[in-house]
Write an enzyme that holds these catalytic residues in place. Structure first.
Site, PDB file in Angstrom:
ATOM      1  N   TYR A   1      -9.996  -4.457   1.219  1.00 24.83           N
ATOM      2  CA  TYR A   1     -10.193  -4.298  -0.221  1.00 24.83           C
ATOM      3  C   TYR A   1     -11.263  -5.274  -0.706  1.00 24.83           C
ATOM      4  CZ  TYR A   1      -9.723  -3.923  -5.183  1.00 24.83           C
ATOM      5  OH  TYR A   1     -10.015  -3.726  -6.510  1.00 24.83           O
ATOM      6  N   TYR A   2     -12.305  -4.698  -1.309  1.00 20.30           N
ATOM      7  CA  TYR A   2     -13.366  -5.497  -1.914  1.00 20.30           C
ATOM      8  C   TYR A   2     -13.543  -5.174  -3.393  1.00 20.30           C
ATOM      9  CZ  TYR A   2     -14.666  -6.811   2.825  1.00 20.30           C
ATOM     10  OH  TYR A   2     -14.647  -7.304   4.100  1.00 20.30           O
TER      11      TYR A   2
ATOM     12  N   MET B   1      -6.454  -6.701   5.862  1.00 30.74           N
ATOM     13  CA  MET B   1      -7.244  -7.120   7.009  1.00 30.74           C
ATOM     14  C   MET B   1      -8.650  -7.589   6.650  1.00 30.74           C
ATOM     15  SD  MET B   1      -5.075  -6.990   9.364  1.00 30.74           S
ATOM     16  CE  MET B   1      -6.152  -7.454  10.705  1.00 30.74           C
ATOM     17  N   GLU B   2      -9.121  -7.243   5.460  1.00 29.70           N
ATOM     18  CA  GLU B   2     -10.390  -7.782   4.967  1.00 29.70           C
ATOM     19  C   GLU B   2     -10.311  -7.878   3.454  1.00 29.70           C
ATOM     20  OE1 GLU B   2     -14.071  -5.923   6.071  1.00 29.70           O
ATOM     21  OE2 GLU B   2     -13.432  -5.582   8.137  1.00 29.70           O
ATOM     22  N   ASN B   3     -10.767  -9.004   2.916  1.00 31.86           N
ATOM     23  CA  ASN B   3     -10.887  -9.194   1.481  1.00 31.86           C
ATOM     24  C   ASN B   3     -11.824 -10.363   1.275  1.00 31.86           C
ATOM     25  OD1 ASN B   3      -9.244 -10.843  -1.095  1.00 31.86           O
ATOM     26  ND2 ASN B   3     -10.034  -8.789  -1.415  1.00 31.86           N
TER      27      ASN B   3
END
Length: 502
Positions: free
Chosen positions: A330-331, A402-404
């Site tokens: 999530y960006y 897993m990504e931010n």
């Protein structure tokens, strides 16, 4: 947060590894290696001209990066191993028996100890030993290791992006358009489980596979390989990737019985209708979410494959139902409006992004809703991570972030970004959602694909000449304090969360 909550950072191989002084550790057998330096791409300015071999040299400096992560108090680390390093030459010659179902999908791949012995005979032992040292060092430092099989990149023998572009995917080495890639991926998965299973705590098959498909097969202006517009091939690639995940799941499970196996999806439940009172805009947002993640997750959690890409026509494929957890990245959000399908062959493309929101903003300004915007032009919208967790949780699996992260070279927005997103994760936990970890992207600056080194996502900036890691002190301090407290502290809440009402 739960006491067993995972706090970590994420990285990929190709974006971080290269950059040693003498160019000893190049990954020249990857599709992205060729893509980043292709004269046509450079002339069209589809790629930056920055080259991965000028990067941050994590290949040699991984002990330093691991120690920096340890100093932050982290207990988990996410990475992938480069397929093109481990198998720089084709694995086609290691034949396996397989079985098709009535729909033409691969139902079973038979991988034996003899298969693994043959694969071991052609693997690059130096790279296997290198990755063994990397993973062993992480375990020695007490990290839970989350290992992804592939993060956008592929061996050139599986996918030649220049040939694929120039022939509009009519070539032999056309990546996920070919069903043979499913077999090769299953063999790769089995080999990694065989060699590294004792060092891995959590497995993921793909990182954001729909990014590869959407940008590579439908958006040639994006700078992602192979840079074509071929909707029919995009559909075939999506089906093959779903099939490949399921067969890789079986291959890992054959040799690794306990570690959970998931997939990392992008843009799960992050779409919002431009007019929340307009049924067509509402439908467009539903289509956007289904196209980006729902079609894939529905197949892998329920065995329902939407074969017509219309949100309605499904076939039951029980052997696709292979998923222990869902990873989300999530960006920012997406704000969309109704449109006729961009590609008639893919009915669920009946949406269009609205400029001024989400990923479509002028860099370093304010979005149309007044939210700050990062260096890359992505709106800071922390509420969206709560909605993404809620949407992912509907599939009945545990969720990991897993990504931010944020491209913010001056470190003005990042402290607020981290604090606000973690606060919304806490709110999700309070609402009863099963969130088990948060991995920040990224520990250090890195190679941001077609944009090269222009976008700085790191908690630590990197001097690209000396490779020195330099802390972005405020963000490092905020993340360290959150991790040490196992959640947002009152000080951080007062100083960073006022505008978010958290």
């Amino acid at each position: 947060m739960k006491t067993e909550f995972l706090w970590g950072v994420s990285q990929s191989g190709f974006q971080f590894e290269m950059g040693d002084r003498f160019n000893r550790n190049l990954d020249t057998r990857s599709d992205w290696w060729y893509w980043a330096r292709d004269p046509v791409n450079l002339k069209k300015e589809l790629v930056s001209g920055d080259l991965p071999e000028e990067g941050i040299n994590n290949y040699e400096l991984y002990p330093l990066d691991h120690s920096l992560a340890k100093e932050l108090g982290l207990n988990a680390y996410s990475l992938n191993l480069e397929w093109s390093r481990i198998f720089p030459c084709p694995t086609y010659g290691v034949e396996v028996d397989y079985e098709l179902d009535g729909n033409g999908l691969i139902k079973r791949v038979k991988i034996t100890r003899e298969t693994l012995r043959k694969l071991d005979g052609i693997a690059d032992k130096n790279e296997v030993h290198h990755y063994t040292r990397v993973l062993t060092n992480l375990k020695k430092l007490g990290f839970k290791v989350a290992l992804t099989l592939t993060h956008y990149t592929h061996p050139i023998w599986l996918h030649d992006p220049i040939e694929s572009r120039d022939t509009n995917l009519q070539n032999e080495r056309n990546g996920w358009v070919s069903q043979k890639s499913v077999l090769e991926f299953a063999k790769f998965a089995a080999y990694l489980a065989y060699k590294f299973g004792h060092l891995v705590d959590i497995w993921a098959t793909f990182n954001e596979p729909m990014v590869m498909v959407e940008l590579g097969y439908l958006a040639p202006y994006s700078g992602f390989p192979p840079g074509v517009v071929n909707p029919q091939s995009a559909k075939q690639a999506i089906i093959n990737i779903i099939n490949a995940h399921a067969r890789a799941y079986d291959a890992i499970r054959e040799f690794e019985k306990e570690a959970p196996i998931g997939i990392i999806a992008n843009n799960v439940g992050t779409s919002y209708p431009k007019d929340p009172n307009d049924p067509e805009d509402i439908k467009a947002a539903q289509m956007t979410d289904f196209f980006h993640s729902g079609l894939m997750l529905q197949a892998l959690t329920k065995g329902d494959l939407n074969i017509e890409f219309d949100m309605e026509t499904t076939i039951k494929v029980p052997h696709l139902e292979r998923l222990d957890w869902i990873g989300i990245t999530y960006y920012s959000r997406e704000v969309v409006a109704h449109s006729e399908p961009k590609f008639p062959e893919i009915p669920i493309t009946g949406f269009k992004g609205v400029p001024g929101y989400g990923y479509s903003c002028p860099p370093n300004e304010l979005s149309k809703d007044g939210y700050p915007v990062s260096d890359i032009g992505w709106e800071v919208y922390p509420e969206g991570i709560y909605n993404s967790i809620k949407a992912a949780s509907e599939y009945g699996k545990p969720v990991y972030i897993m990504e931010n992260g944020i491209a913010d070279s001056k470190d003005v927005l990042r402290p607020h970004f981290i604090a606000s997103h973690v606060a919304y994760i806490e709110r999700a936990l309070e609402s009863g959602f099963d969130v088990r970890g948060y991995f920040h992207w990224a520990l250090t600056d890195n190679y941001e694909w077609a944009m090269g080194f222009r976008m700085r996502f790191g908690l630590y900036s990197v001097d690209m000449i000396t490779k020195e890691r330099i802390p972005r002190k405020e963000s490092v301090g905020v993340y360290r304090e959150i991790v040490g407290n196992n959640g947002v502290t009152e000080r951080i809440r007062r100083e960073y969360l006022g505008r978010w009402g958290l």
